[in-house]
Design an enzyme around this catalytic site. Structure first.
Site, short mmCIF file in Angstrom:
data_model
loop_
_atom_site.label_atom_id
_atom_site.label_comp_id
_atom_site.label_asym_id
_atom_site.label_seq_id
_atom_site.Cartn_x
_atom_site.Cartn_y
_atom_site.Cartn_z
N ASP A 195 29.27 22.92 -16.49
CA ASP A 195 28.43 24.05 -16.88
C ASP A 195 27.84 23.76 -18.25
OD1 ASP A 195 27.25 26.53 -17.34
OD2 ASP A 195 29.13 27.38 -18.10
N ASP A 244 23.30 29.71 -14.14
CA ASP A 244 24.61 30.23 -14.55
C ASP A 244 24.81 31.65 -14.05
OD1 ASP A 244 22.55 31.05 -16.28
OD2 ASP A 244 23.89 31.25 -18.00
N THR A 274 26.20 32.35 -25.77
CA THR A 274 25.19 32.36 -26.83
C THR A 274 24.29 33.58 -26.67
OG1 THR A 274 25.24 29.95 -26.85
CG2 THR A 274 23.39 31.02 -27.94
N GLY A 318 25.91 24.98 -21.18
CA GLY A 318 25.42 26.16 -21.86
C GLY A 318 24.69 25.80 -23.14
N ASN A 319 24.19 26.81 -23.82
CA ASN A 319 23.45 26.55 -25.06
C ASN A 319 24.35 26.07 -26.19
OD1 ASN A 319 20.60 27.35 -24.53
ND2 ASN A 319 21.57 29.28 -23.95
N ASN A 365 28.04 25.11 -25.57
CA ASN A 365 29.09 24.21 -25.09
C ASN A 365 28.77 23.71 -23.69
OD1 ASN A 365 31.38 24.51 -27.19
ND2 ASN A 365 30.84 26.63 -26.70
N ILE A 366 29.32 22.51 -23.39
CA ILE A 366 29.34 22.01 -22.03
C ILE A 366 30.79 22.11 -21.56
CG2 ILE A 366 28.94 20.03 -20.51
CD1 ILE A 366 26.93 19.01 -22.58
#
Length: 254
Positions: free
Chosen positions: A6, A107, A130, A8-9, A11-12
């Site tokens: 996943d 997501d 985020t 994200g802005n 974290n991965i």
């Protein structure tokens, strides 16, 4: 075993399906290349003593388009297979009853697909990263849309960067809502303000639907906020990742 990624802005998040699910995180850096991420992903799995070769499939969900080919190539080099990339066109078990279905974040699709599969409907799903999204799936498994607002940490950062004297603070609840120091006042606004927002939006959504809903919260910051809500929210940390697994099965398994 399925590897889910996943993006994200901030974290991965990597996870392997199974009873002992654990989440592994790397920072999201949009301009990094495969050569930047590959050694870091290798090191992450080596440090956690994970044999990635045990996985026989991979699913990828991203809100950062530039990193889709980058992490796809990382998976190809580590596992010798191409990950399934979740898009609004993926089969999810939901009907997208919105005007611009092609713009729906992957997501949101994944989290709401899992919510519809596992919880009583209708449901309201808050995903707190985020950005904070609040979305609705009705009793007929139709995704109806919702609201998007700045995430808790993003709000604190904006407050810190836009003022001369206010400090940047951690996201944790102060002892009371009425605070007499700058630091605790910001924490009160961040935590209790977010909790009040969740309560208030849930009330408004239910009023528009004309019925009570299952209230769910997921995302990196939800665990800090849910205990301070007055409405009863179910905190489900891995909702999105289980939704990715569901979508992978619907689209890739015969």
């Amino acid at each position: 075993m399925l590897l889910t990624i996943d993006i994200g802005n901030s974290n991965i998040v990597f996870s392997l399906s199974g009873a002992e699910r654990r989440l592994y995180r790397l920072d999201t850096v949009p301009d990094w290349t495969t050569e930047d991420y590959l050694p870091r992903v290798k090191s992450l799995f080596a440090r956690e003593k994970i044999d990635i070769s045990e996985a026989d499939g991979a699913a990828l969900c991203s809100v950062v388009p530039s990193l889709i080919p980058v992490l796809s190539q990382v998976v190809r080099q580590l596992m010798g297979l191409t990950p399934y990339v979740i898009t609004p066109a993926s089969r999810s078990g939901l009907t997208l009853a919105i005007a611009e279905a092609n713009t729906l974040g992957a997501d949101i699709l994944a989290a709401d697909a899992a919510a519809a599969e596992e919880y009583p409907l209708p449901a309201i799903i808050f995903d707190m990263g985020t950005a904070t999204t609040a979305t609705v799936v009705d009793k007929d498994r139709r995704y109806l849309g919702g609201a998007i607002l700045a995430g808790v940490k993003l709000g604190i950062s904006a407050l810190f960067s836009g003022t001369a004297q206010l400090p940047s603070v951690s996201v944790e609840a102060p002892p009371k809502a009425i605070c007499d120091t700058a630091l605790e006042s910001i924490q009160s606004g961040a935590v209790f303000g977010a909790a009040a927002m969740m309560d208030g939006l849930a009330d408004r959504f239910e009023a528009e639907l004309g019925q009570k809903c299952t209230l769910l919260a997921t995302g990196g910051l939800a665990g800090c906020i849910v205990p301070h809500c007055r409405r009863k929210f179910i905190y489900d940390e891995s909702l999105l990742l289980r939704g990715m697994e569901l979508i992978y099965r619907l689209n890739c398994e015969k």
